[in-house]
Design a protein around this motif. Structure first.
Motif, PDB file in Angstrom:
ATOM      1  N   PHE A   1      51.790  28.090 -50.625  1.00 55.15           N
ATOM      2  CA  PHE A   1      50.781  28.257 -49.732  1.00 55.15           C
ATOM      3  C   PHE A   1      51.345  29.245 -48.395  1.00 55.15           C
ATOM      4  O   PHE A   1      50.678  30.152 -48.016  1.00 55.15           O
ATOM      5  CB  PHE A   1      50.283  27.264 -48.806  1.00 55.15           C
ATOM      6  N   LEU A   2      52.612  28.919 -48.238  1.00 60.21           N
ATOM      7  CA  LEU A   2      53.358  29.925 -47.162  1.00 60.21           C
ATOM      8  C   LEU A   2      53.531  31.517 -47.585  1.00 60.21           C
ATOM      9  O   LEU A   2      53.405  32.109 -46.922  1.00 60.21           O
ATOM     10  CB  LEU A   2      54.711  29.163 -46.897  1.00 60.21           C
ATOM     11  N   GLN A   3      53.759  31.418 -48.968  1.00 61.67           N
ATOM     12  CA  GLN A   3      53.816  32.844 -49.370  1.00 61.67           C
ATOM     13  C   GLN A   3      52.489  33.770 -49.539  1.00 61.67           C
ATOM     14  O   GLN A   3      52.293  35.005 -48.929  1.00 61.67           O
ATOM     15  CB  GLN A   3      54.295  32.932 -50.797  1.00 61.67           C
ATOM     16  N   ILE A   4      51.335  32.812 -49.552  1.00 63.77           N
ATOM     17  CA  ILE A   4      50.110  33.474 -49.648  1.00 63.77           C
ATOM     18  C   ILE A   4      49.660  33.777 -48.141  1.00 63.77           C
ATOM     19  O   ILE A   4      49.108  34.872 -47.879  1.00 63.77           O
ATOM     20  CB  ILE A   4      49.038  32.455 -50.369  1.00 63.77           C
ATOM     21  N   ALA A   5      49.983  32.963 -47.355  1.00 61.07           N
ATOM     22  CA  ALA A   5      50.057  33.196 -45.825  1.00 61.07           C
ATOM     23  C   ALA A   5      50.507  34.350 -45.384  1.00 61.07           C
ATOM     24  O   ALA A   5      50.111  35.293 -44.437  1.00 61.07           O
ATOM     25  CB  ALA A   5      50.369  32.061 -45.132  1.00 61.07           C
ATOM     26  N   ILE A   6      51.722  34.481 -45.587  1.00 58.37           N
ATOM     27  CA  ILE A   6      52.501  35.753 -45.343  1.00 58.37           C
ATOM     28  C   ILE A   6      52.232  36.867 -46.030  1.00 58.37           C
ATOM     29  O   ILE A   6      52.022  37.970 -45.303  1.00 58.37           O
ATOM     30  CB  ILE A   6      54.215  35.378 -45.820  1.00 58.37           C
ATOM     31  N   LEU A   7      51.675  36.647 -46.945  1.00 60.96           N
ATOM     32  CA  LEU A   7      50.868  38.092 -47.898  1.00 60.96           C
ATOM     33  C   LEU A   7      49.582  38.345 -46.885  1.00 60.96           C
ATOM     34  O   LEU A   7      49.429  39.530 -46.428  1.00 60.96           O
ATOM     35  CB  LEU A   7      50.443  37.528 -49.306  1.00 60.96           C
ATOM     36  N   LEU A   8      48.738  37.469 -46.554  1.00 55.81           N
ATOM     37  CA  LEU A   8      47.617  37.663 -45.741  1.00 55.81           C
ATOM     38  C   LEU A   8      47.834  38.305 -44.367  1.00 55.81           C
ATOM     39  O   LEU A   8      47.218  39.109 -43.863  1.00 55.81           O
ATOM     40  CB  LEU A   8      46.662  36.427 -45.796  1.00 55.81           C
ATOM     41  N   SER A   9      49.075  37.510 -43.949  1.00 55.05           N
ATOM     42  CA  SER A   9      49.409  37.968 -42.425  1.00 55.05           C
ATOM     43  C   SER A   9      50.021  39.739 -42.636  1.00 55.05           C
ATOM     44  O   SER A   9      49.584  40.636 -41.638  1.00 55.05           O
ATOM     45  CB  SER A   9      50.596  37.470 -41.958  1.00 55.05           C
ATOM     46  N   SER A  10      50.616  40.067 -43.578  1.00 57.28           N
ATOM     47  CA  SER A  10      51.060  41.243 -43.968  1.00 57.28           C
ATOM     48  C   SER A  10      49.716  42.535 -44.125  1.00 57.28           C
ATOM     49  O   SER A  10      49.660  43.378 -43.658  1.00 57.28           O
ATOM     50  CB  SER A  10      51.949  41.540 -45.115  1.00 57.28           C
ATOM     51  N   ILE A  11      48.939  41.960 -44.972  1.00 54.54           N
ATOM     52  CA  ILE A  11      47.816  42.589 -44.787  1.00 54.54           C
ATOM     53  C   ILE A  11      46.782  42.817 -43.641  1.00 54.54           C
ATOM     54  O   ILE A  11      46.496  43.910 -43.326  1.00 54.54           O
ATOM     55  CB  ILE A  11      46.666  41.981 -46.164  1.00 54.54           C
TER      56      ILE A  11
ATOM     57  N   GLY B   1      48.297  29.221 -44.022  1.00 54.44           N
ATOM     58  CA  GLY B   1      50.088  28.571 -43.545  1.00 54.44           C
ATOM     59  C   GLY B   1      50.004  27.291 -43.048  1.00 54.44           C
ATOM     60  O   GLY B   1      50.767  26.553 -43.224  1.00 54.44           O
ATOM     61  N   ALA B   2      48.729  26.925 -42.306  1.00 56.58           N
ATOM     62  CA  ALA B   2      48.866  25.557 -41.876  1.00 56.58           C
ATOM     63  C   ALA B   2      48.545  24.731 -43.026  1.00 56.58           C
ATOM     64  O   ALA B   2      49.349  23.604 -42.957  1.00 56.58           O
ATOM     65  CB  ALA B   2      47.506  25.610 -41.072  1.00 56.58           C
ATOM     66  N   ALA B   3      48.214  24.960 -44.190  1.00 57.24           N
ATOM     67  CA  ALA B   3      48.010  23.956 -45.210  1.00 57.24           C
ATOM     68  C   ALA B   3      49.479  23.964 -45.770  1.00 57.24           C
ATOM     69  O   ALA B   3      50.004  22.928 -46.384  1.00 57.24           O
ATOM     70  CB  ALA B   3      47.235  24.746 -46.459  1.00 57.24           C
ATOM     71  N   GLY B   4      50.271  25.255 -45.732  1.00 51.55           N
ATOM     72  CA  GLY B   4      51.400  25.237 -46.232  1.00 51.55           C
ATOM     73  C   GLY B   4      52.449  24.694 -45.452  1.00 51.55           C
ATOM     74  O   GLY B   4      53.405  23.770 -45.928  1.00 51.55           O
ATOM     75  N   ILE B   5      52.210  24.734 -44.267  1.00 50.90           N
ATOM     76  CA  ILE B   5      53.286  23.838 -42.960  1.00 50.90           C
ATOM     77  C   ILE B   5      53.037  22.453 -43.319  1.00 50.90           C
ATOM     78  O   ILE B   5      53.960  21.452 -43.371  1.00 50.90           O
ATOM     79  CB  ILE B   5      53.025  24.046 -41.771  1.00 50.90           C
ATOM     80  N   LEU B   6      51.606  21.929 -43.735  1.00 46.46           N
ATOM     81  CA  LEU B   6      51.346  20.543 -44.126  1.00 46.46           C
ATOM     82  C   LEU B   6      52.034  20.037 -45.306  1.00 46.46           C
ATOM     83  O   LEU B   6      52.753  18.913 -45.110  1.00 46.46           O
ATOM     84  CB  LEU B   6      49.739  20.414 -44.185  1.00 46.46           C
TER      85      LEU B   6
ATOM     86  N   GLY C   1      56.757  17.423 -47.867  1.00 51.53           N
ATOM     87  CA  GLY C   1      57.941  17.310 -48.611  1.00 51.53           C
ATOM     88  C   GLY C   1      59.006  16.478 -48.147  1.00 51.53           C
ATOM     89  O   GLY C   1      59.898  15.949 -48.749  1.00 51.53           O
ATOM     90  N   PHE C   2      59.058  16.360 -46.715  1.00 50.62           N
ATOM     91  CA  PHE C   2      60.109  15.362 -46.204  1.00 50.62           C
ATOM     92  C   PHE C   2      59.573  13.971 -46.271  1.00 50.62           C
ATOM     93  O   PHE C   2      60.261  12.844 -46.333  1.00 50.62           O
ATOM     94  CB  PHE C   2      60.282  15.963 -44.789  1.00 50.62           C
ATOM     95  N   LEU C   3      58.237  13.948 -45.810  1.00 50.89           N
ATOM     96  CA  LEU C   3      57.718  12.450 -45.661  1.00 50.89           C
ATOM     97  C   LEU C   3      56.875  11.810 -46.668  1.00 50.89           C
ATOM     98  O   LEU C   3      56.578  10.457 -46.597  1.00 50.89           O
ATOM     99  CB  LEU C   3      56.718  12.665 -44.231  1.00 50.89           C
ATOM    100  N   LEU C   4      56.352  12.669 -47.488  1.00 54.16           N
ATOM    101  CA  LEU C   4      55.326  12.315 -48.638  1.00 54.16           C
ATOM    102  C   LEU C   4      54.334  11.159 -48.024  1.00 54.16           C
ATOM    103  O   LEU C   4      54.361  10.089 -48.517  1.00 54.16           O
ATOM    104  CB  LEU C   4      56.342  11.409 -49.885  1.00 54.16           C
ATOM    105  N   PHE C   5      53.594  12.116 -47.206  1.00 51.82           N
ATOM    106  CA  PHE C   5      52.285  11.169 -46.873  1.00 51.82           C
ATOM    107  C   PHE C   5      51.109  11.588 -47.521  1.00 51.82           C
ATOM    108  O   PHE C   5      50.010  11.022 -47.299  1.00 51.82           O
ATOM    109  CB  PHE C   5      52.098  11.329 -45.287  1.00 51.82           C
ATOM    110  N   LEU C   6      51.057  12.470 -48.374  1.00 51.87           N
ATOM    111  CA  LEU C   6      49.948  13.234 -48.879  1.00 51.87           C
ATOM    112  C   LEU C   6      50.024  12.584 -50.511  1.00 51.87           C
ATOM    113  O   LEU C   6      50.852  12.337 -51.073  1.00 51.87           O
ATOM    114  CB  LEU C   6      49.664  14.677 -49.070  1.00 51.87           C
TER     115      LEU C   6
END
Length: 174
Positions: free
Chosen positions: A132-142, A159-164, A169-174
């Motif tokens: 998700f973060l890489q896709i967000a970075i790509l969209l920001s670049s575009i 990017g918000a989904a990526g940050i979620l 990854g730390f807390l495993l709440f999903l």
């Protein structure tokens, strides 16, 4: 050549892109660490199961020998029968010792398998975050290249989904 006026939102775009890139880098690092932990725990668990199997084989050999000694003792008399029974009792104690050792080995193997499974969960969450973060970075670049604010907003949502998932990854709440 006239200087083009820079739109103020482009500064925020640059800042959010940096934040997304830092999160992607950290997610990659943490995901790799958990992946390594998973592989190492699996290898150690496999070693414990092999050790368990070796103890089981030895225990089984002593058990078979004990049974043979007891059968021989039934057919023997006097001092020979008593010696065979003592030896059978010694081997029964060895079987009991092996059974206790196997229980401890089995518990450790299962603990290591649990560590592996937990590490895989963390690693998977970080892996999804990186996507998700890489896709967000790509969209920001575009968005920066095309100066399209809507594309940047879409990048922020992704990017918000990526940050979620990064936090997950730390807390495993999903």
């Amino acid at each position: 050549m006239a200087d083009e006026k820079k739109e103020p939102w482009l500064n925020f775009l640059a800042l959010t892109t940096v934040i997304l890139a830092v999160c992607a880098t950290l997610a990659t690092f943490k995901g790799g660490g958990y992946s390594t932990r998973s592989v190492m725990s699996q290898a150690m668990a496999s070693n414990q199961w092999a050790f368990f199997q070796a103890k089981s084989t030895k225990s089984n050999l002593y058990e078979i020998s004990r049974e043979q000694l007891e059968l021989q003792a039934e057919g023997a008399s006097g001092e020979r029968a008593e010696a065979l029974r003592r030896k059978a009792a010694d081997w029964a104690r060895k079987v009991a010792t092996y059974d206790q050792e196997k229980a401890a080995i089995q518990a450790e193997a299962k603990r290591l398998e649990n560590v592996k499974e937990e590490a895989q969960k963390h690693s998977a969450a970080f892996g999804i975050a990186v996507i998700f973060l890489q896709i967000a970075i790509l969209l920001s670049s575009i968005a920066a290249l095309l100066k399209q604010k809507q594309v940047w907003w879409l990048g922020l949502v992704v990017g918000a989904a990526g940050i979620l998932y990064f936090v997950n990854g730390f807390l495993l709440f999903l």
